[in-house]
Motif scaffolding. Sequence first.
Motif, short mmCIF file in Angstrom:
data_model
loop_
_atom_site.label_atom_id
_atom_site.label_comp_id
_atom_site.label_asym_id
_atom_site.label_seq_id
_atom_site.Cartn_x
_atom_site.Cartn_y
_atom_site.Cartn_z
N VAL A 109 0.82 -1.21 0.00
CA VAL A 109 0.00 0.00 0.00
C VAL A 109 0.86 1.26 0.00
CG1 VAL A 109 -1.86 -1.18 1.23
CG2 VAL A 109 -0.18 0.14 2.53
N THR A 137 -0.21 4.89 1.30
CA THR A 137 -1.33 5.52 1.97
C THR A 137 -1.34 7.03 1.77
OG1 THR A 137 -0.09 5.70 4.04
CG2 THR A 137 -1.43 3.73 3.74
N LYS A 182 -6.50 4.88 9.05
CA LYS A 182 -7.54 3.97 9.49
C LYS A 182 -8.77 4.16 8.64
CE LYS A 182 -9.53 1.96 13.67
NZ LYS A 182 -9.53 2.00 15.16
N ILE A 230 -4.21 0.66 8.71
CA ILE A 230 -3.39 0.36 7.54
C ILE A 230 -2.10 1.15 7.67
CG2 ILE A 230 -3.29 0.33 5.02
CD1 ILE A 230 -6.38 0.67 5.07
N ASP A 276 2.20 -2.70 4.68
CA ASP A 276 1.09 -3.66 4.61
C ASP A 276 0.81 -4.00 3.15
OD1 ASP A 276 0.85 -3.53 7.34
OD2 ASP A 276 -0.99 -2.34 7.34
N LEU A 316 -2.33 -5.42 0.36
CA LEU A 316 -3.77 -5.33 0.18
C LEU A 316 -4.20 -6.22 -0.97
CD1 LEU A 316 -5.98 -2.18 0.25
CD2 LEU A 316 -5.96 -3.56 -1.82
N VAL A 365 -6.79 -6.32 4.08
CA VAL A 365 -5.45 -5.80 4.35
C VAL A 365 -4.65 -6.86 5.09
CG1 VAL A 365 -4.13 -4.05 5.60
CG2 VAL A 365 -6.23 -3.41 4.41
N PRO A 423 -1.63 -7.25 7.31
CA PRO A 423 -0.76 -6.38 8.10
C PRO A 423 0.67 -6.91 8.19
CG PRO A 423 -2.20 -7.64 9.53
CD PRO A 423 -2.64 -7.93 8.13
#
Length: 252
Positions: free
Chosen positions: A74, A76, A178, A184, A188, A190, A199, A201
């Motif tokens: 990911v 983010t 979050k 997240i 991580d 996905l 997800v 982790p």
Amino acid sequence: MAAKRSPLEMARAASASARAAADMLQKTEDLSPRLAMLYTGVVHDVMRGMGLTDFTLPHTLHPVTVARTIAGPVFTVRGKVSPMAEPHDTLLAWTGFLSKAKSGHVVVIAANDEEVAHMGELSGETLVRKGVPGVIADGGCRDVEFLIEMGFPVYARYATPRDIVGYWMVDAMDVPIKIGPVSIAPQDYLLADRDGIIVLPAQKRPKSCRRQPSRSAPRARSAPRFCPAWIRRRRISSSGSSSGGREVPTRS
């Protein structure tokens, strides 16, 4: 005309593909190729069997463009509503995000907003050129028809023509976020498909590598061999298994 293959033959073929994908993983150190061969249902069941919780994103997130599987680490993005912001500042922050998005990473946007679109045609085109496999936006999307023609997967909660200019801006990138009950973090992984979004982790991997899913789990599906190493494959024999399950062939 080729004969129809039995479930066992399909499972063996999937295992052969799994070994090839595993070899690729050892060379690239990237879970994406193997993860992309899975589907969220079986990954969910294995993670649940490991005792993990809060890893499924809200069902309100759905594919608004093409229902294509997305798999990868990911990247983010966190945003905020700034109704008093200058239009130039909101656009500058957005282009900053586009320039920093990472190739091979799934963009995950925690919009903290219910009004505007957080992905559109021009941004999608830029991300495609950068090698981004898709976007998960906990917010909105616009230019849907253009994104469909582009074949770019965007999962979001709604569609709207309203853009971010002078209203919403990127607040931070590559930071923990979050969405619903799910935390997240960078690193991580996905997996998203028609069933939903899961997800995986990063911080759970070492512990999970040492744990085996319970054979007393309600459903007896097993994770294929090419499942990421920390999701251990439950090898269930067709004879003698207390759960009475069988291996489930995966997508090609």
